[in-house]
Design an enzyme around this catalytic site. Structure first.
Site, PDB file in Angstrom:
ATOM      1  N   LYS A   9       0.845  -1.204   0.000  1.00 52.50           N
ATOM      2  CA  LYS A   9       0.000   0.000   0.000  1.00 52.50           C
ATOM      3  C   LYS A   9       0.875   1.247   0.000  1.00 52.50           C
ATOM      4  O   LYS A   9       2.052   1.191   0.374  1.00 52.50           O
ATOM      5  CB  LYS A   9      -0.921   0.048   1.225  1.00 52.50           C
ATOM      6  N   ASP A 133      -1.881  -2.158  10.662  1.00 56.82           N
ATOM      7  CA  ASP A 133      -2.267  -2.066   9.245  1.00 56.82           C
ATOM      8  C   ASP A 133      -2.888  -3.358   8.705  1.00 56.82           C
ATOM      9  O   ASP A 133      -3.253  -3.420   7.532  1.00 56.82           O
ATOM     10  CB  ASP A 133      -1.029  -1.754   8.378  1.00 56.82           C
TER      11      ASP A 133
HETATM   12  O1  C5P Z   1       0.940  -1.851  15.088  1.00 58.64           O
HETATM   13  P1  C5P Z   1       2.317  -2.027  14.548  1.00 58.64           P
HETATM   14  O2  C5P Z   1       3.024  -3.193  15.154  1.00 58.64           O
HETATM   15  O3  C5P Z   1       2.372  -2.020  13.058  1.00 58.64           O
HETATM   16  O4  C5P Z   1       3.111  -0.717  14.990  1.00 58.64           O
HETATM   17  C1  C5P Z   1       4.515  -0.664  15.096  1.00 58.64           C
HETATM   18  C2  C5P Z   1       4.911   0.434  16.065  1.00 58.64           C
HETATM   19  O5  C5P Z   1       4.589   1.722  15.509  1.00 58.64           O
HETATM   20  C3  C5P Z   1       4.155   0.401  17.377  1.00 58.64           C
HETATM   21  O6  C5P Z   1       4.838  -0.399  18.312  1.00 58.64           O
HETATM   22  C4  C5P Z   1       4.125   1.848  17.813  1.00 58.64           C
HETATM   23  O7  C5P Z   1       5.336   2.182  18.438  1.00 58.64           O
HETATM   24  C5  C5P Z   1       4.080   2.602  16.493  1.00 58.64           C
HETATM   25  N1  C5P Z   1       2.710   3.022  16.121  1.00 58.64           N
HETATM   26  C6  C5P Z   1       2.116   4.102  16.760  1.00 58.64           C
HETATM   27  N2  C5P Z   1       0.849   4.495  16.403  1.00 58.64           N
HETATM   28  C7  C5P Z   1       0.189   3.846  15.419  1.00 58.64           C
HETATM   29  C8  C5P Z   1       0.765   2.759  14.761  1.00 58.64           C
HETATM   30  C9  C5P Z   1       2.042   2.366  15.127  1.00 58.64           C
HETATM   31  O8  C5P Z   1       2.714   4.722  17.654  1.00 58.64           O
HETATM   32  N3  C5P Z   1      -1.034   4.261  15.083  1.00 58.64           N
END
Ligand code: C5P
Length: 283
Positions: A9, A133
Site C-alpha cells: 500500500k 495495518d
Molecule cells: O501496530 P504495529 O506493530 O504495526 O506498529 C509498530 C509500532 O509503531 C508500534 O509499536 C508503535 O510504536 C508505532 N505506532 C504508533 N501508532 C500507530 C501505529 C504504530 O505509535 N497508530
C-alpha cells in the site's frame, strides 16, 4: 497447495491526531493498495514452518506470518500445520505495509487451507491484535483508516491511478519514527478533498493534496532520505511524498520512460535501491 499475492500500500494521506494512553498514535490515514506484491505459498504439513530467501526477513516466531498462523490455530483449536514459503518483492522497512500485508494474506489463506470458515469479524479481530495495518489489508482497495489504523472504512478509488516509487537501500524503524514524532502546526488538507481526488482519479489534485505528518520527523531522523527526496524531486520535476513511516518515497503518475531515466540517475547518485512503477487498485 495455495498460492496468494500479498500486495503493498501507499499512504496518500496520514495525519497524526495525538498520542494515546496506550502509547500508540491516533491516526487519520488514507491507504491505497497497489499492484506491487509478494507471493506466498501454503502447503498442509504437520508442523508450522516458513522460508524466505530475503536476508532481512526473519522466518522465526517474530514473523507476522508465523504469529498469524499460531493465533489462528489457538483461536480455532485446529491441530494441523502448514509449510509456508514467502517470495519477497515489497521493500522491507519501507512503509509499504509488507509485513502487515503478509499477515493478512496468511490469516485469509490459512482459514481456507485449513477449512475453518472463520467469520470476517473474527479475521478482523485477529488482524487488529497482530498489527495496526493488518485490517486494511484484509479489506483492501482504498480505505480511510482511523484509531491506530485498524478501524477501516472502504472508500471509492478510480482505476488507473499510478504511483512511481523510489525505494531507498535502507529501511526506517516505525516505532522509532513514532517515538521521535513532534507535532507540526502547519495546516493539513481536508481528508474529504483527498477522497474526492481518489474517487474521480484526479491525479494532479491527489498530488497537491498528498500529505504525511511523519515526513518532517522521518527526514530529521534519516537525513539521507531527505537528500534522496530532494534529488528525486529535482530530477523528476515533481512533488515527492513519503509513504507511512518511510522509507519509500513516491510520486503520482507512472511514465515508463521517465521512470527508467529516473532509476538510472538515482542509482548512480547512491542510496536508491530501485524505482518501481505501480498502479493503485480500483476500489
Ligand atoms: O501496530 P504495529 O506493530 O504495526 O506498529 C509498530 C509500532 O509503531 C508500534 O509499536 C508503535 O510504536 C508505532 N505506532 C504508533 N501508532 C500507530 C501505529 C504504530 O505509535 N497508530
Amino acid at each position: 497447495m495455495l498460492t496468494v499475492l500479498s500486495r503493498a500500500k501507499v499512504n496518500v494521506y496520514l495525519r497524526v491526531l495525538g498520542k494515546r494512553p496506550d502509547g500508540y498514535h491516533e491516526l487519520e490515514t488514507v491507504m491505497h493498495e497497489i499492484d506491487l506484491a509478494d507471493e506466498i505459498t501454503f502447503e498442509p504439513d504437520e508442523g508450522l514452518s516458513m522460508t524466505c530467501g530475503h536476508p532481512d526477513v526473519p522466518c522465526d516466531e517474530t514473523n507476522l506470518i508465523m504469529r498469524a498462523a499460531r493465533l489462528v490455530r489457538a483461536e480455532s483449536g485446529f491441530g494441523g500445520g502448514a509449510r509456508i514459503a514467502l517470495t519477497k518483492r515489497i521493500p522491507v522497512g519501507g512503509g509499504l505495509g509488507g509485513g502487515s500485508s503478509n499477515c493478512a494474506a496468511a490469516l485469509k489463506a490459512l482459514d481456507r487451507l485449513w477449512r475453518l470458515g472463520m467469520a470476517r469479524e473474527d479475521l478482523m479481530r485477529l488482524g487488529a491484535m497482530l498489527g495496526s495495518d493488518v485490517c486494511f489489508f484484509l479489506e483492501g482497495g482504498a480505505c480511510l483508516c482511523r484509531g491506530r489504523g485498524e478501524q477501516v472504512q472502504r472508500v471509492p478509488a478510480a482505476r488507473g491511478i499510478r504511483y512511481t516509487l523510489v525505494a531507498p537501500d535502507f529501511g526506517c524503524a516505525t516505532a522509532a519514527v513514532y517515538r521521535g514524532y513532534r507535532p507540526d502546526t502547519a495546516p493539513a488538507p481536508a481528508v474529504s478533498e483527498v477522497l474526492r481526488a481518489l474517487e474521480t482519479g484526479d491525479v494532479e489534485l491527489l498530488d497537491r493534496l498528498a500529505y504525511n505528518d511523519l515526513k518532517a520527523t522521518v527526514y530529521r531522523l534519516y537525513p539521507e532520505l531527505a537528500e534522496l527526496a530532494g534529488q528525486a524531486g529535482r530530477l523528476a520535476g515533481k512533488q515527492v511524498h513519503l509513504s507511512g513511516s518511510g522509507s519509500t518515497l513516491f510520486m503520482t503518475g507512472g511514465d515508463p520512460a521517465a521512470g527508467s531515466a529516473l532509476r538510472e540517475r538515482l542509482l548512480a547518485a547512491g542510496h536508491c535501491r530501485d524505482v518501481l512503477l505501480t498502479e493503485g487498485l480500483a476500489s
